[in-house]
Design a protein around this motif. Structure first.
Motif: not given
Length: 1054
Positions: A81-91
């Motif tokens: 639902l949230d990956c502001q830094e990089n789409v390959d790493f999820c928050n």
């Protein structure tokens, strides 16, 4: 824009997209960037939170960057639902689908695996699994046997309530449910009684020093000497012939009690028994003492005993005996032999070749020693028989007539064969006949083999009709794969030995196929889905992508995570090939309470043996459903009944309203009911007190319309359904089925027109009067369809002699006559009013048909799609005509003929106000947007309700801008229902957010349901009160007129 202290100390900014920072400088707001080309702040891309002119600096939630395109934001990949830094790493992960964040990746918890963008539960025995529920990576318990990625609880273990594999407790060999709930015992001396292993009679368990019972059974005689029955403490019963002493030991015996025990050889009174022991010359056996002939000791019952068993030596079998050829014998001694024999050592001896047959040691004696004459060295040669006289003196030897006969005799002067060569048998004619080919040798009959030729002989009969054939190598019956007959050694047989057609070359079912035993055919194993039939979790349908008939509906089982079996009930209803599951719950259902449905196949369908049972598991993530208590159900039913009663009251008020001119109130109530009928389709979970109101709201509450339900039935090959909310109310997506109520409304208007016309014509015929008038004719102006051309014309007056009809209608019939005349003149406007009243239903029928074309290839569906598209043209013309009316000149609107036709668009509106005149047009636009959003945004409840709110807000804003109606009363009658409709939609928006985020307690949501019910009651009661007032005022006026009439009559009489 403004500043203070100095030119750099800003107090406000010129650009509305700028804001003041802490240094009192104008900077772009968050989400905007400064564009030097235009010196203004421009809006960032919708996916970007902070940006500059050429790149996004920080992405919005739900978006992120990639190393390949660091300047733009891309949507996060679900379930992230949230990956502001990089789409390959999820928050942040979607927790509703059970995902959790680990090492910046969305992972499924232990016991679940990722598939179809959701976490599905592993099989119960799997601690971890991959790709499918039964592809285990590890087992939940170390006792499970891990084999080829499956976890199996081995024999001698059981699965407890925590799904762990536990060892059965001795003496159980195997168990179930619990460690001491035995299913089998380890040996034959233990039997199963009430699922407990017990020793059989004569055996017992031994209790060790730690007071624990040994699991092995020991024979009583092994524990206690000479014991027959015992327990772990003492012997309870001695063996026969033994008696207990004071220490309860079975060691006492009594000679002469006629019971022979271990230390007794016999019982006194028997032959050869003395003091329970056998005497000399007697031996012990199981029954006592017996004498042995040939032991050299003569005892009772023996004539002699010469210590041997040689016959003809004087004593044989302990009886006197002489040689068989002895002529005179005295106590075993031969005194004289028979003629032809010599006495030698108490034996009578015959000599070979003397022509006298000694049957004890000679086969023949032909008085010579020549070979091939039938008798040689006193042995009978094959194929010959010899004859002797009464005293065994030789007569002759002859060859057997049958060359296959080895031994024959002469009986009644007829040769009889007694033995044939191998491969021949003695037949009924006493000759040798050939044995059957299956025999090497036989007797009596040709097939009665003594020895068989196993290369051609079957040891057993094989039932070929059941698929068994004899194998001469294995000497047994076996099935043959490919003969089309399924035996107990085969899972299937499809008349061939090909692989990958469902049944492989070894007649075993292949993966992905089901075998129908009844028809001996294969089908692809269907993929089973469970679809929800209602907007809540109470009704499901079991659907297969093919071969629906293979499903065993009644055997369906299910379980709900974190629910006890007492907290839910379900039933499965089978109608034809349709499987319906009805559910009920006794507590609130959350999305985490996954529903596991186990769908089984019918008994005559077989699967591969290695597959996990004859079933499929389907997991459903339920929508949140608040538990409704019995009290709340009763309250909801009462509310629905009250609402239905108010709706039904229209039938009672309608005739009075028609007479007093208050029919517009009836139209207003019907319009409110039309809205209520469509509120249910908003895809939110209503509380029970209002859900039942909306669900029962339909036109049949006012009048029970007939309908033709011949099309789009479940048995039709083109059958299709709308979304669950529509299906729950019985709304059919087929255009013809949906439009029937509208057609009935229009038909009623037409029938009313015909009745009024007939009634008026009849009255005019009977109450007509002719008068003659002189009339001047004057032309004032002419009307076109959409504009007025006021033309100046020369006034032409001319005297005309006209005949005019007048009608003297009786006063009692005059109100009916007037209303019929009025209805005829306003027939067109009544038709349009009917379409306006049914506008929501017409639009719904069109949009449902166009958006539901699952079987559009069918001719019936194509015709209905065509009718729906044609109806769009009618609605478009109606909306366009409404807009044209709103822009028409006031003189045209007030023209009587035009007013009678089209007053429904501007009735009670201020025709001199352009804003007021667009009210009808805006109302149609509102209804159009409401229905389109309801259907197209059905699966997005928050957007669905929000768009519906905006459409209704437009109407309220128009009413709040000023009173568009001629009277304040009419303003109130329209404003309050429209405001209630807007308030209801606002509350449905809250319900939509509640379904998604659970922001409020269930009690508060239930209170909001009461608010909706109050809005409905206010809207309907307001119209009914004004209608009642209109009726009472009219009746009071008529009463006063009647009173004045009577008063005048009385005055005239005086």
């Amino acid at each position: 824009m403004t500043c203070s202290n100095n030119i750099d100390h800003c107090d406000s900014c010129v650009d509305i997209n700028k804001e003041i920072n802490g240094l009192h400088q104008c900077i772009c707001k968050q989400g905007y960037y400064f564009d030097p080309n235009y010196t203004v702040c421009q809006l960032c891309d919708s996916s970007c939170a902070i940006c500059n002119i050429d790149r996004c600096l920080i992405c919005k939630k739900g978006y992120g960057k990639t190393t390949e395109s660091p300047t733009y934001c891309l949507p996060c990949e679900y379930p992230c639902l949230d990956c502001q830094e990089n789409v390959d790493f999820c928050n942040e992960c979607d927790r509703i689908s059970l995902f959790y964040l680990e090492s910046e990746k969305c992972q499924c918890p232990d016991g679940y695996y990722s598939t179809n963008q959701q976490c599905s539960k592993c099989s119960n025995e799997c601690e971890k699994c991959f790709h499918t529920s039964d592809y285990c990576l590890s087992c939940i318990d170390h006792n499970y046997q891990f084999f080829q990625n499956t976890c199996v609880c081995p024999f001698g273990y059981y699965i407890d309530t925590a799904l762990n594999c536990q060892l059965c407790q001795q003496p159980c060999e195997s168990c179930q449910f619990n460690y001491d709930f035995c299913l089998s015992c380890p040996d034959s001396i233990q039997i199963l009684i009430d699922n407990r292993c017990q020793c059989v009679n004569g055996y017992t368990y031994i209790i060790t020093t730690n007071q624990e019972s040994n699991s092995s059974c020991y024979q009583c005689s092994d524990i206690y000497q000479n014991c027959l029955e015992c327990n772990s403490i003492q012997c309870n019963k001695c063996q026969q012939g033994y008696y207990q002493n004071e220490l309860q030991e079975c060691i006492i015996t009594i000679c002469g009690d006629q019971i022979k025990v271990q230390n007794e050889q016999c019982e006194d009174g028997d032959d050869g028994c003395l003091d329970c022991q056998c005497e000399l010359g007697w031996l012990q056996n199981l029954t006592g003492c017996f004498s042995t002939c040939g032991d050299g000791i003569q005892v009772k019952g023996e004539q002699c005993d010469d210590a041997n068993d040689i016959q003809y030596d004087g004593c044989y079998e302990c009886k006197y005996d002489c040689n068989q050829n002895c002529g005179q014998c005295n106590q075993g001694l031969c005194e004289q032999c028979k003629q032809g024999y010599l006495l030698e050592d108490n034996q009578c001896i015959a000599t070979c070749g003397d022509g006298i047959l000694d049957t004890s040691k000679e086969q023949c004696d032909d008085n010579n020693d020549l070979p091939r004459d039938g008798c040689y060295n006193c042995f009978l040669e094959e194929g010959f028989f010899c004859q002797y006289n009464e005293v065994f003196q030789f007569k002759s030897c002859e060859r057997c007539l049958d060359v296959k006969c080895i031994t024959c005799i002469l009986q009644n002067q007829i040769q009889i064969c007694q033995k044939c060569q191998e491969g021949y048998f003695i037949d009924q004619q006493h000759s040798c006949s050939l044995c059957d080919k299956i025999c090497i040798d036989c007797i009596i009959t040709s097939k009665n083999c003594i020895t068989f030729d196993y290369e051609v002989y079957q040891l057993k009969e094989c039932n070929q009709s059941e698929g068994f054939y004899y194998n001469f190598t294995l000497k047994d019956c076996e099935s043959v794969c490919g003969d089309g007959i399924v035996t107990n050694q085969e899972q299937c047989d499809d008349y061939n030995n090909l692989n990958y057609d469902g049944c492989n070359s070894e007649c075993q079912i292949e993966t992905g196929f089901l075998f129908d035993v009844e028809s001996n055919s294969f089908i692809n194993e269907p993929q089973i889905q469970v679809e929800i039939n209602q907007s809540h979790n109470n009704k499901y349908s079991i659907l297969a992508d093919q071969s629906q008939e293979s499903i065993n509906c009644t055997a369906t089982e299910l379980s709900i995570e974190k629910f006890n079996q007492t907290e839910y009930n379900f039933s499965v209803i089978e109608t034809g090939d349709n499987c319906e599951i009805n559910m009920s719950y006794s507590k609130t259902v959350e999305p985490t309470n996954l529903i596991h449905i186990f769908v089984k196949y019918k008994g005559h369908y077989r699967k591969r043996i290695l597959d996990d049972g004859f079933q499929q598991e389907v997991i459903i993530v339920p929508a949140r459903q608040v538990y409704v208590s019995q009290e709340q159900k009763e309250q909801g039913e009462k509310m629905a009944t009250a609402s239905k009663a108010m709706s039904s009251s229209i039938v009672a008020f309608a005739p009075l309203a028609l007479l007093v001119g208050g029919f517009k109130f009836i139209w207003a109530i019907l319009d409110i009911l039309s809205w209520m009928n469509n509120f249910y389709f908003l895809n939110v979970n209503y509380p029970e007190n209002v859900r039942l109101i909306f669900q029962q709201a339909e036109w049949s509450n006012v009048i029970n319309f007939p309908s033709i339900n011949l099309l789009n039935q479940p048995s039709d090959d083109y059958y299709f359904q709308a979304q669950p909310k529509f299906t729950e109310k019985g709304v059919d997506p087929l255009f013809f089925n949906n439009i029937q109520i509208v057609l009935i409304f229009l038909f009623q208007v037409l029938v009313t027109k015909l009745i009024c016309l007939t009634f008026r014509k009849t009255l005019q015929k009977y109450y007509k009067k002719v008068i003659v008038l002189n009339q001047k004719k004057k032309t004032i102006f002419q009307l076109s369809d959409y504009h007025i051309d006021i033309q100046k014309q020369d006034e032409k007056q001319e005297e005309q002699r006209l005949e005019t009809h007048i009608y003297q209608i009786p006063n009692i019939l005059l109100p009916f006559y007037s209303q019929c005349t009025l209805f005829e003149s306003t027939f067109i406007t009544n038709l349009i009013k009917t379409i306006q009243l049914s506008y929501l239903d017409i639009t719904l029928a069109i949009v449902l048909q166009i958006t539901n074309q699952q079987t559009a290839d069918n001719l019936i569906v194509k015709v209905n799609v065509g009718m729906a598209l044609s109806s769009i043209v009618i609605l478009f013309y109606l909306v366009r005509f409404s807009y044209s009316i709103s822009t028409s000149h006031q003189l045209k609107l007030n023209y009587q003929h035009f007013y009678q036709r089209y007053s429904c668009f501007y009735e009670d509106l201020k025709t001199d106000s352009k804003i007021a005149m667009i009210y009808s047009f805006v109302n149609l636009i509102r209804k159009t947007i409401f229905i389109v959003a309801t259907v197209l945004l059905y699966h997005f409840p928050i957007f669905q309700t929000s768009v519906c709110f905006l459409s209704c807000l437009l109407n309220i804003m128009l009413l709040m801008k000023g009173n568009p109606f001629i009277s304040k009363r009419q303003y109130i009658l329209n404003f309050i229902p429209d405001l209630c409709i807007l308030l209801i939609i606002v509350i449905t928006i809250i319900f939509a957010f509640q379904d998604r985020f659970q922001m409020f307690g269930d009690s508060k949501i239930y209170i909001l349901g009461w608010v909706i019910a109050l809005c409905i009651y206010i809207s309907i009661l307001l119209q009914l009160l004004f209608l009642l007032k209109e009726i009472l005022v009219s009746m009071w006026d008529k009463f006063k007129n009647l009173a004045n009439f009577i008063k005048n009559k009385l005055n005239c009489v005086q």
